[in-house]
Design a protein around this motif. Structure first.
Motif, PDB file in Angstrom:
ATOM      1  N   SER A  11     -21.768  35.027  41.004  1.00  0.00           N
ATOM      2  CA  SER A  11     -20.650  34.243  41.532  1.00  0.00           C
ATOM      3  C   SER A  11     -19.603  34.159  40.427  1.00  0.00           C
ATOM      4  O   SER A  11     -19.742  34.786  39.376  1.00  0.00           O
ATOM      5  CB  SER A  11     -21.135  32.842  41.913  1.00  0.00           C
ATOM      6  N   SER A  12     -18.563  33.366  40.641  1.00  0.00           N
ATOM      7  CA  SER A  12     -17.550  33.230  39.586  1.00  0.00           C
ATOM      8  C   SER A  12     -18.150  32.594  38.339  1.00  0.00           C
ATOM      9  O   SER A  12     -17.757  32.916  37.214  1.00  0.00           O
ATOM     10  CB  SER A  12     -16.361  32.404  40.084  1.00  0.00           C
ATOM     11  N   ALA A  13     -19.135  31.709  38.510  1.00  0.00           N
ATOM     12  CA  ALA A  13     -19.792  31.109  37.338  1.00  0.00           C
ATOM     13  C   ALA A  13     -20.503  32.180  36.526  1.00  0.00           C
ATOM     14  O   ALA A  13     -20.374  32.238  35.295  1.00  0.00           O
ATOM     15  CB  ALA A  13     -20.778  30.032  37.788  1.00  0.00           C
ATOM     16  N   GLY A  14     -21.270  33.030  37.192  1.00  0.00           N
ATOM     17  CA  GLY A  14     -21.979  34.083  36.493  1.00  0.00           C
ATOM     18  C   GLY A  14     -21.049  35.088  35.841  1.00  0.00           C
ATOM     19  O   GLY A  14     -21.328  35.580  34.739  1.00  0.00           O
ATOM     20  N   LEU A  15     -19.939  35.408  36.511  1.00  0.00           N
ATOM     21  CA  LEU A  15     -18.976  36.344  35.938  1.00  0.00           C
ATOM     22  C   LEU A  15     -18.372  35.793  34.649  1.00  0.00           C
ATOM     23  O   LEU A  15     -18.300  36.492  33.628  1.00  0.00           O
ATOM     24  CB  LEU A  15     -17.866  36.640  36.947  1.00  0.00           C
ATOM     25  N   VAL A  16     -17.935  34.556  34.690  1.00  0.00           N
ATOM     26  CA  VAL A  16     -17.351  33.951  33.492  1.00  0.00           C
ATOM     27  C   VAL A  16     -18.403  33.828  32.403  1.00  0.00           C
ATOM     28  O   VAL A  16     -18.150  34.117  31.231  1.00  0.00           O
ATOM     29  CB  VAL A  16     -16.737  32.575  33.832  1.00  0.00           C
ATOM     30  N   TYR A  17     -19.616  33.420  32.783  1.00  0.00           N
ATOM     31  CA  TYR A  17     -20.679  33.276  31.794  1.00  0.00           C
ATOM     32  C   TYR A  17     -21.041  34.619  31.174  1.00  0.00           C
ATOM     33  O   TYR A  17     -21.306  34.705  29.974  1.00  0.00           O
ATOM     34  CB  TYR A  17     -21.904  32.634  32.443  1.00  0.00           C
ATOM     35  N   LYS A  18     -21.057  35.659  31.984  1.00  0.00           N
ATOM     36  CA  LYS A  18     -21.402  36.982  31.468  1.00  0.00           C
ATOM     37  C   LYS A  18     -20.439  37.415  30.370  1.00  0.00           C
ATOM     38  O   LYS A  18     -20.854  37.986  29.357  1.00  0.00           O
ATOM     39  CB  LYS A  18     -21.392  38.004  32.610  1.00  0.00           C
ATOM     40  N   HIS A  19     -19.162  37.131  30.548  1.00  0.00           N
ATOM     41  CA  HIS A  19     -18.153  37.613  29.609  1.00  0.00           C
ATOM     42  C   HIS A  19     -17.822  36.615  28.500  1.00  0.00           C
ATOM     43  O   HIS A  19     -17.385  37.023  27.425  1.00  0.00           O
ATOM     44  CB  HIS A  19     -16.876  37.979  30.372  1.00  0.00           C
ATOM     45  N   PHE A  20     -18.024  35.336  28.749  1.00  0.00           N
ATOM     46  CA  PHE A  20     -17.628  34.324  27.768  1.00  0.00           C
ATOM     47  C   PHE A  20     -18.788  33.468  27.270  1.00  0.00           C
ATOM     48  O   PHE A  20     -18.609  32.655  26.356  1.00  0.00           O
ATOM     49  CB  PHE A  20     -16.569  33.386  28.372  1.00  0.00           C
ATOM     50  N   GLY A  21     -19.969  33.626  27.867  1.00  0.00           N
ATOM     51  CA  GLY A  21     -21.075  32.715  27.569  1.00  0.00           C
ATOM     52  C   GLY A  21     -21.509  32.695  26.124  1.00  0.00           C
ATOM     53  O   GLY A  21     -21.777  31.627  25.560  1.00  0.00           O
ATOM     54  N   GLU A  22     -21.577  33.852  25.483  1.00  0.00           N
ATOM     55  CA  GLU A  22     -22.017  33.876  24.093  1.00  0.00           C
ATOM     56  C   GLU A  22     -21.029  33.150  23.184  1.00  0.00           C
ATOM     57  O   GLU A  22     -21.432  32.431  22.261  1.00  0.00           O
ATOM     58  CB  GLU A  22     -22.219  35.325  23.640  1.00  0.00           C
ATOM     59  N   GLU A  23     -19.749  33.300  23.451  1.00  0.00           N
ATOM     60  CA  GLU A  23     -18.753  32.569  22.666  1.00  0.00           C
ATOM     61  C   GLU A  23     -18.897  31.066  22.867  1.00  0.00           C
ATOM     62  O   GLU A  23     -18.824  30.281  21.907  1.00  0.00           O
ATOM     63  CB  GLU A  23     -17.337  32.994  23.070  1.00  0.00           C
ATOM     64  N   ILE A  24     -19.111  30.656  24.115  1.00  0.00           N
ATOM     65  CA  ILE A  24     -19.225  29.235  24.424  1.00  0.00           C
ATOM     66  C   ILE A  24     -20.442  28.626  23.733  1.00  0.00           C
ATOM     67  O   ILE A  24     -20.367  27.531  23.150  1.00  0.00           O
ATOM     68  CB  ILE A  24     -19.310  29.039  25.957  1.00  0.00           C
ATOM     69  N   ILE A  25     -21.571  29.320  23.776  1.00  0.00           N
ATOM     70  CA  ILE A  25     -22.780  28.821  23.115  1.00  0.00           C
ATOM     71  C   ILE A  25     -22.578  28.774  21.607  1.00  0.00           C
ATOM     72  O   ILE A  25     -22.957  27.801  20.942  1.00  0.00           O
ATOM     73  CB  ILE A  25     -23.983  29.702  23.486  1.00  0.00           C
ATOM     74  N   ALA A  26     -21.978  29.825  21.050  1.00  0.00           N
ATOM     75  CA  ALA A  26     -21.718  29.845  19.606  1.00  0.00           C
ATOM     76  C   ALA A  26     -20.813  28.692  19.196  1.00  0.00           C
ATOM     77  O   ALA A  26     -21.035  28.044  18.161  1.00  0.00           O
ATOM     78  CB  ALA A  26     -21.088  31.174  19.205  1.00  0.00           C
ATOM     79  N   ASN A  27     -19.801  28.404  20.003  1.00  0.00           N
ATOM     80  CA  ASN A  27     -18.900  27.282  19.712  1.00  0.00           C
ATOM     81  C   ASN A  27     -19.667  25.965  19.729  1.00  0.00           C
ATOM     82  O   ASN A  27     -19.449  25.094  18.879  1.00  0.00           O
ATOM     83  CB  ASN A  27     -17.765  27.233  20.730  1.00  0.00           C
TER      84      ASN A  27
END
Length: 345
Positions: A102-118
């Motif tokens: 879904s849109s959540a998974g799409l955003v998480y796929k591309h931005f999730g590692e940055e968000i977790i690192a932050n």
């Protein structure tokens, strides 16, 4: 001169400032968990932390947005367009996951590692970031993807015995106005922001838990697994000097390291919750199973204290459960002796 006065005196400057400000676009009207989370996640990236939000289905307005999620009929990372409703869309997370995003998974796929690192105040290249990125998809994001795409959790046509309507997707859905309540755009936009905060806070709580509790436990299990021959030359016994949840990690690490069944541990030794006594527990055949790889000896089961010590020939025994999945001893050495003896019986 104040910023407001400067903008009045220099309208061209104000126009440039407005143009430079990034905008997240998503659809208006009834909202769902996936875009509520997608917007929250984007606001925890460097690129979109200060972005405005525009909720609309007007293609012209969406065309002015810096990034668009859950609307527009386009998935193209290079254009920052992340919709999943278009015909022919089949994108999945990968890494063994096959649920359509879904849109959540799409955003998480591309931005999730940055968000977790932050969140962890570390670099995206930190090894634990990748581990947590996959874990959070499995435990949190995938269900949101599946629910939004209408994918059943179980391959069955049987009626469920009960209903559970407290999952995060349902709780977000309940924040939409009821059929007989006002549905003006101002009300819906306000409720959307509330929904985004609710699902976002739950996501961040999961990040914190997996980073601060789950991952340290995994490290303890990995270390004990690597040193298991020190507990016993057979490698069949794992010794923990402190208690930590171990079942899930053990099975995952065994799979990752391709440990052959003949070399897998069958008993785990650890201090109990009080720290005063020790436990010897049989490893189950799977994390949720009640069947053990090798249960403690049948003759010991249901026997306690001095009687058990006499029967086993091991001092200071406390008990063995009637099913043989766990036992206890007052000392670490005693628990180890129980496990070593059980290997031969």
């Amino acid at each position: 001169m104040s910023a407001t006065q400067a903008e009045v005196d220099h309208p061209a400057k104000k126009q440039k400032m407005d143009t430079d400000r990034k905008i997240i676009g998503t659809h208006n009207g009834t909202f769902h968990c996936d875009e509520a989370l997608a917007v929250f996640l984007l606001r925890h990236t460097k690129a979109y932390a200060e972005a405005d939000l525009k909720r609309t289905r007007d293609a012209t307005i969406l065309g002015t947005c810096s990034i668009v999620v859950d609307v527009g009929g386009v998935y193209d990372e290079s254009k920052q367009r992340f919709d999943h409703h278009q015909r022919g869309f089949t994108e999945v997370f990968g890494h063994g996951f096959t649920t359509k995003l879904s849109s959540a998974g799409l955003v998480y796929k591309h931005f999730g590692e940055e968000i977790i690192a932050n969140r962890l105040n570390t670099a995206p290249q930190d090894g634990k970031v990748s581990t947590l990125w996959l874990k959070l998809y499995k435990e949190f994001i995938e269900a949101i993807d599946a629910i939004d795409n209408g994918i059943s959790q179980y391959d069955t046509t049987a009626s469920s015995r009960y209903r559970s309507r407290t999952d995060i997707s349902t709780r977000v859905s309940h924040l939409n106005p009821a059929w007989n309540q006002p549905i003006d755009s101002q009300t819906l936009d306000a409720q959307f922001l509330k929904a985004s905060a609710v699902v976002g806070q739950e996501f961040m709580d999961r990040v914190d838990y997996y980073a601060n509790a789950w991952l340290p436990a995994r490290d303890l299990v990995a270390t004990a697994l690597a040193k298991r021959t020190k507990a016993d030359p057979s490698g069949k016994i794992i010794l923990f000097e402190q208690f930590a949840p171990w079942k899930e990690h053990l099975f995952e690490l065994e799979a990752e390291q391709a440990i052959a069944p003949s070399e897998q541990p069958v008993y785990v030794i650890y201090p109990d919750e009080t720290g005063g006594n020790w436990r010897v527990q049989a490893v189950p055949v799977s994390p949720e199973s009640f069947e053990s790889r090798k249960a403690l000896p049948e003759a010991w089961r249901g026997v306690r204290d001095e009687e058990l010590s006499k029967l086993s020939g091991i001092d200071r025994c406390i008990f063995v459960h009637a099913s043989g999945f766990i036992g206890g001893n007052a000392t670490k050495e005693g628990a180890l002796q129980m496990a070593r003896a059980a290997l031969t019986l």
